[in-house]
Design an enzyme around this catalytic site. Structure first.
Site, PDB file in Angstrom:
ATOM      1  N   LYS A 270       0.844  -1.206   0.000  1.00 55.44           N
ATOM      2  CA  LYS A 270       0.000   0.000   0.000  1.00 55.44           C
ATOM      3  C   LYS A 270       0.873   1.248   0.000  1.00 55.44           C
ATOM      4  O   LYS A 270       1.714   1.430   0.879  1.00 55.44           O
ATOM      5  CB  LYS A 270      -0.911  -0.011   1.239  1.00 55.44           C
ATOM      6  CG  LYS A 270      -1.726   1.268   1.441  1.00 55.44           C
ATOM      7  CD  LYS A 270      -2.687   1.151   2.623  1.00 55.44           C
ATOM      8  CE  LYS A 270      -3.343   2.491   2.948  1.00 55.44           C
ATOM      9  NZ  LYS A 270      -4.250   2.408   4.111  1.00 55.44           N
ATOM     10  N   ASP A 275      -2.766  10.015   4.042  1.00 51.50           N
ATOM     11  CA  ASP A 275      -4.160   9.603   4.202  1.00 51.50           C
ATOM     12  C   ASP A 275      -4.894  10.570   5.130  1.00 51.50           C
ATOM     13  O   ASP A 275      -4.820  10.461   6.352  1.00 51.50           O
ATOM     14  CB  ASP A 275      -4.229   8.171   4.769  1.00 51.50           C
ATOM     15  CG  ASP A 275      -5.666   7.661   4.889  1.00 51.50           C
ATOM     16  OD1 ASP A 275      -6.584   8.336   4.360  1.00 51.50           O
ATOM     17  OD2 ASP A 275      -5.866   6.589   5.491  1.00 51.50           O
ATOM     18  N   LYS A 282     -10.659  12.309   8.447  1.00 50.35           N
ATOM     19  CA  LYS A 282     -10.293  11.820   9.776  1.00 50.35           C
ATOM     20  C   LYS A 282     -10.398  12.940  10.797  1.00 50.35           C
ATOM     21  O   LYS A 282     -10.145  14.101  10.466  1.00 50.35           O
ATOM     22  CB  LYS A 282      -8.834  11.336   9.764  1.00 50.35           C
ATOM     23  CG  LYS A 282      -8.602  10.045   9.024  1.00 50.35           C
ATOM     24  CD  LYS A 282      -7.129   9.655   9.078  1.00 50.35           C
ATOM     25  CE  LYS A 282      -6.852   8.400   8.267  1.00 50.35           C
ATOM     26  NZ  LYS A 282      -7.445   7.171   8.822  1.00 50.35           N
ATOM     27  N   ASP A 293       1.466   6.068   5.721  1.00 57.70           N
ATOM     28  CA  ASP A 293       0.523   5.140   5.104  1.00 57.70           C
ATOM     29  C   ASP A 293       1.062   4.522   3.803  1.00 57.70           C
ATOM     30  O   ASP A 293       0.364   3.768   3.134  1.00 57.70           O
ATOM     31  CB  ASP A 293      -0.812   5.862   4.858  1.00 57.70           C
ATOM     32  CG  ASP A 293      -2.018   4.958   5.025  1.00 57.70           C
ATOM     33  OD1 ASP A 293      -1.874   3.895   5.653  1.00 57.70           O
ATOM     34  OD2 ASP A 293      -3.097   5.317   4.518  1.00 57.70           O
ATOM     35  N   ASP A 352     -12.366   6.806   3.702  1.00 60.37           N
ATOM     36  CA  ASP A 352     -11.153   6.531   4.497  1.00 60.37           C
ATOM     37  C   ASP A 352     -10.732   5.058   4.403  1.00 60.37           C
ATOM     38  O   ASP A 352      -9.642   4.686   4.822  1.00 60.37           O
ATOM     39  CB  ASP A 352     -11.402   6.929   5.958  1.00 60.37           C
ATOM     40  CG  ASP A 352     -10.111   7.114   6.734  1.00 60.37           C
ATOM     41  OD1 ASP A 352      -9.033   7.129   6.092  1.00 60.37           O
ATOM     42  OD2 ASP A 352     -10.167   7.242   7.973  1.00 60.37           O
ATOM     43  N   GLU A 354      -9.542   3.503   1.976  1.00 63.84           N
ATOM     44  CA  GLU A 354      -8.972   3.655   0.632  1.00 63.84           C
ATOM     45  C   GLU A 354      -7.890   2.629   0.321  1.00 63.84           C
ATOM     46  O   GLU A 354      -7.659   2.305  -0.841  1.00 63.84           O
ATOM     47  CB  GLU A 354      -8.407   5.079   0.467  1.00 63.84           C
ATOM     48  CG  GLU A 354      -6.973   5.304   0.982  1.00 63.84           C
ATOM     49  CD  GLU A 354      -6.807   5.082   2.490  1.00 63.84           C
ATOM     50  OE1 GLU A 354      -7.814   5.154   3.210  1.00 63.84           O
ATOM     51  OE2 GLU A 354      -5.671   4.823   2.934  1.00 63.84           O
ATOM     52  N   ARG A 356      -7.721  -0.598   0.820  1.00 64.65           N
ATOM     53  CA  ARG A 356      -8.223  -1.826   0.189  1.00 64.65           C
ATOM     54  C   ARG A 356      -8.576  -1.582  -1.275  1.00 64.65           C
ATOM     55  O   ARG A 356      -8.531  -2.487  -2.101  1.00 64.65           O
ATOM     56  CB  ARG A 356      -9.409  -2.368   0.998  1.00 64.65           C
ATOM     57  CG  ARG A 356     -10.605  -1.482   1.032  1.00 64.65           C
ATOM     58  CD  ARG A 356     -11.568  -1.843   2.169  1.00 64.65           C
ATOM     59  NE  ARG A 356     -11.090  -1.392   3.471  1.00 64.65           N
ATOM     60  CZ  ARG A 356     -11.720  -1.612   4.617  1.00 64.65           C
ATOM     61  NH1 ARG A 356     -12.857  -2.285   4.632  1.00 64.65           N
ATOM     62  NH2 ARG A 356     -11.224  -1.157   5.749  1.00 64.65           N
TER      63      ARG A 356
HETATM   64  N1  BES Z   1      -4.470   4.095   6.908  1.00 65.36           N
HETATM   65  C1  BES Z   1      -5.648   3.794   7.637  1.00 65.36           C
HETATM   66  C2  BES Z   1      -5.421   2.717   8.701  1.00 65.36           C
HETATM   67  C3  BES Z   1      -4.566   3.093   9.865  1.00 65.36           C
HETATM   68  C4  BES Z   1      -5.104   3.755  10.945  1.00 65.36           C
HETATM   69  C5  BES Z   1      -3.256   2.721   9.897  1.00 65.36           C
HETATM   70  C6  BES Z   1      -4.307   4.071  12.025  1.00 65.36           C
HETATM   71  C7  BES Z   1      -2.463   3.037  10.963  1.00 65.36           C
HETATM   72  C8  BES Z   1      -2.995   3.716  12.034  1.00 65.36           C
HETATM   73  C9  BES Z   1      -6.743   3.304   6.717  1.00 65.36           C
HETATM   74  O1  BES Z   1      -6.747   3.840   5.455  1.00 65.36           O
HETATM   75  C10 BES Z   1      -8.051   3.674   7.342  1.00 65.36           C
HETATM   76  O2  BES Z   1      -8.303   4.838   7.444  1.00 65.36           O
HETATM   77  N2  BES Z   1      -8.837   2.667   7.730  1.00 65.36           N
HETATM   78  C11 BES Z   1     -10.087   2.896   8.361  1.00 65.36           C
HETATM   79  C12 BES Z   1     -11.084   1.926   7.784  1.00 65.36           C
HETATM   80  C13 BES Z   1     -12.521   2.200   8.199  1.00 65.36           C
HETATM   81  C14 BES Z   1     -13.003   3.461   7.565  1.00 65.36           C
HETATM   82  C15 BES Z   1     -13.360   1.021   7.772  1.00 65.36           C
HETATM   83  C16 BES Z   1      -9.914   2.672   9.862  1.00 65.36           C
HETATM   84  O3  BES Z   1      -9.174   1.778  10.241  1.00 65.36           O
HETATM   85  O4  BES Z   1     -10.516   3.417  10.617  1.00 65.36           O
HETATM   86 ZN    ZN Z   2      -4.913   4.496   4.775  1.00 63.49          ZN
HETATM   87 MG    MG Z   3      -7.868   5.639   5.364  1.00 60.66          MG
END
Ligand code: BES
Ligand code: ZN
Ligand code: MG
Length: 501
Positions: A270, A275, A282, A293, A352, A354, A356
Site C-alpha cells: 500500500k 491519508d 479523519k 501510510d 477513508d 482507501e 483496500r
Molecule cells: N491508513 C488507515 C489505517 C490506519 C489507521 C493505519 C491508524 C495506521 C494507524 C486506513 O486507510 C483507514 O483509514 N482505515 C479505516 C477503515 C474504516 C473506515 C473502515 C480505519 O481503520 O478506521
Molecule cells: Zn490508509
Molecule cells: Mg484511510
C-alpha cells in the site's frame, strides 16, 4: 555510513551484554582483570545485575578503551532473537548518547551456541545498523545524533571462522541498511514523499541494480487497464497517482530443465503517501502520522533492495499502487461506485477505507504474473492496532503452509506476526445493496474491521495469498530504547527471510 567488521580493535565504548546468571565468560573475565575488577564490582554493589535492558556505563581510566557498557540480557532461559536484538540496539543508542564513535560489541557465548555463529553475528549487525539510524536531517546540526565511525563484533568464535563471520556482518549490513532505507522513505515528509517521488525512488533503485527492472504506470495507462479503484481514490489529490512495478529476477525466467517459467512471488504494498481520510475526513488527532501510510510500499522496496544486494536466487515482483487520499472538490465521495480492474463494482461507504481500494487493483494486476503466491503489506486498518497493540502485525491467509512459513520467518528475525481470521462472516460484512461489494463493511463497521478489510481484499485474489496488516507496528511514536522514533521498517526482514528460504 559507519564501518562494520568482525575484529578485536580498540574502541571508545565496549558493549558487554550479560545474563542475570552472571557467570562471566573468559573474554569478560580478562577485561575485568585488565580493569581492576570493575565489572565484578558492578555486580557486587548490585548496580548491575543483568536484568533485561539494564544498562551500566563503567569508566576504565584507560585511554585505549575508556568505557565499558554493561547491558542486561535477562535470564538465559528467556533468550530470543528479539530480546538479543533489542539489547544490542539499546546499547548502541546508549553509546551514541555518550558520543562514542568506535564501538565494539561482545557476542556472548550462549548467544553463539543458541543461534549459531553466523546468525548471531548477522542479527547483531542488523540490530546495530537499525539502532544507529536517526531521522534528524531537518534538525540543527548540533542537536543531531552523534555519528558512529565503526562498530566491530568479537566473541568466542572458532579462530578460523573469520571469513565466514565477515560475510555474516556484510549480510547483516545489507539487511539493516535496507530496513533503514524503508524507514527513511517513511520518514520523509509527505509534501516531498509524493507518488512521483516514491516512483523516482524505485527508478533510482533499479538504476543501481541491473537485476531490478522498473516500470511506472501513469494515469492514462491505469485508465486503459481499468484500475478504477486506484484512480477513484486519487481523484481528490492534486498529486498524480503512480502504479509502480518492480521486477527482480535472481533466476533466469525460463527454467532450463523443463522450459517452464519460474513463477514469481508477488509483493504488493500500500502506497498512500498521505491519508487524510478524504471526504470521510479523519478527526485531526487521527491524521497525525498518516504520512506513514505508504510503508507497505516502502517495505516492498526495502525487500527488493536487500534481495538484489544479497543476490538471492528467486524471482520477485513488487507492485506499489500509490496516490494520496485527499478531500479536493473532485474527490471521490461516499455513494460513488468504482469499478476495479477485474470488473468488480465497489460502492463507497467510507472514503477513508482507501487502502483496500488501491490494493484491489494491484491484486488484479498481480494475476498477470501467474504468481506462485502473493503477499500484500498494508497499513490497512486502525482495527488491527486496537486488536494487537503496537508490537505485532496481523497475518491473514487461508494457506496453511504460507502462514506457517511466515510465522517461522518472523520468529527467526525477531519480528512478530499474529494470525487473525478470514471467514464467510467477514466476507458477508462487505455485502452491498447497490454494487458487488461495499468498501467499508455493512452495519456496525467497528466489528472485526481488520478481518472485514482482509475479506475485501480476498475478493480480488485468484492465487495463493497472504495479507499482512501492519497498522500495528509500522512506526514507533516516541522511539524505544533500541530504535529511534519514526518508521521502523517492519516486514522487510521477515519477508527477506521468507523469500530466501
Ligand atoms: N491508513 C488507515 C489505517 C490506519 C489507521 C493505519 C491508524 C495506521 C494507524 C486506513 O486507510 C483507514 O483509514 N482505515 C479505516 C477503515 C474504516 C473506515 C473502515 C480505519 O481503520 O478506521
Ligand atoms: Zn490508509
Ligand atoms: Mg484511510
Amino acid at each position: 555510513m559507519f564501518k562494520l567488521s568482525f575484529s578485536v580493535t580498540p574502541a571508545d565504548c565496549v558493549i558487554l551484554p550479560m545474563f542475570e546468571e552472571a557467570d562471566l565468560e573468559p573474554a569478560v573475565k580478562s577485561l575485568d582483570a585488565e580493569h581492576n575488577g570493575i565489572i565484578q564490582t558492578a555486580f557486587e554493589t548490585e548496580d548491575f545485575s543483568g536484568k533485561k535492558m539494564q544498562i551500566s556505563l563503567l569508566y576504565t581510566h584507560n585511554k585505549q578503551s575508556p568505557r565499558l557498557l554493561l547491558t542486561g540480557l535477562g535470564p538465559k532461559k528467556e533468550l530470543t532473537v528479539r530480546r538479543f536484538k533489542q539489547v544490542i540496539g539499546a546499547a548502541i543508542i546508549a553509546a551514541q548518547s555518550k558520543k562514542a564513535q568506535k564501538i565494539s560489541v561482545l557476542i556472548p557465548k550462549e548467544v553463539i551456541t543458541a543461534f549459531d555463529p553466523t546468525r548471531a553475528i548477522s542479527q547483531a549487525t542488523v540490530a546495530a545498523t537499525v539502532a544507529a539510524y536517526s531521522f534528524d536531517e531537518y534538525k540543527q546540526k548540533d542537536t543531531r545524533v552523534s555519528e558512529v565511525t565503526s562498530i566491530t563484533f568479537f566473541g568466542a568464535f572458532e579462530s578460523d571462522a573469520k571469513k565466514i563471520l565477515e560475510r555474516a556482518v556484510a549480510e547483516g549490513k545489507i539487511i539493516g541498511e535496507a530496513i533503514n532505507y524503508t524507514r527513511h522513505l517513511g520518514n520523509v515528509p509527505p509534501t516531498i514523499m509524493t507518488p512521483a517521488y516514491l516512483a523516482q525512488s524505485a527508478i533510482d533503485l533499479a538504476q543501481k541494480h541491473p537485476n531490478i527492472k522498473v516500470k511506472v504506470l501513469s494515469r492514462p495507462e491505469m485508465k486503459k487497464l481499468g484500475m478504477g479503484c486506484l484512480l477513484g481514490v486519487a481523484q481528490g489529490s492534486a498529486k498524480e497517482p503512480k502504479f509502480i512495478i518492480l521486477e527482480y529476477f535472481g533466476l533466469p525466467q525460463a527454467d532450463s530443465k523443463n522450459n517452464k517459467k519460474t513463477k514469481p512471488i508477488v509483493l504488493a504494498g500500500k502506497g498512500i503517501t498521505y491519508d487524510s481520510g478524504g471526504l470521510s475526513i479523519k478527526p485531526s488527532n487521527y491524521m497525525n502520522d498518516m504520512k506513514f501510510d505508504m510503508l507497505g510500499a516502502a517495505s516492498v522496496l526495502g525487500v527488493i533492495l536487500a534481495l538484489a544486494e544479497l543476490k538471492i536466487k528467486k524471482n520477485v515482483v513488487g507492485l506499489l499502487p500509490s496516490c494520496e487520499n485527499m478531500p479536493d472538490g473532485d474527490a471521490y465521495r461516499p455513494d460513488d461506485i468504482l469499478v476495479a480492474m477485474d470488473g468488480t463494482s465497489v460502492h463507497i461507504t467510507n472514503t477513508d477505507a482507501e487502502g483496500r481500494l488501491i490494493l484491489a487493483d494491484a491484486l488484479c494486476y498481480a494475476a498477470k504474473y501467474e504468481p506462485k503466491e502473493v503477499i500484500d503489506l498494508a497499513t490497512l486498518t486502525g482495527h488491527c492496532r486496537v486488536a494487537l497493540g503496537m508490537d505485532r502485525s496481523g497475518l491473514f491467509t487461508t494457506e496453511e503452509k504460507m502462514a506457517e512459513k511466515l510465522l517461522v520467518a518472523s520468529g527467526e528475525v525477531g519480528e512478530q506476526l499474529w494470525r487473525l481470521p478470514l471467514g464467510e462472516e467477514f466476507t458477508e460484512g462487505n455485502k452491498s445493496e447497490v454494487a458487488d461489494i461495499d468498501n467499508s463493511g455493512v452495519g456496525d463497521n467497528r466489528l472485526a474491521g481488520a478481518s472485514v478489510a482482509a475479506a475485501f481484499l480476498q475478493y480480488f485474489v485468484k492465487y495463493p495469498w497472504a495479507h499482512i496488516d501492519m497498522s500495528c507496528c509500522y512506526y514507533t511514536p516516541k522511539g524505544r530504547p533500541w530504535i529511534r522514533a519514526g518508521a521502523n521498517g517492519f516486514g522487510v526482514e521477515t519477508l527477506v527471510e521468507y523469500i530466501r528460504n
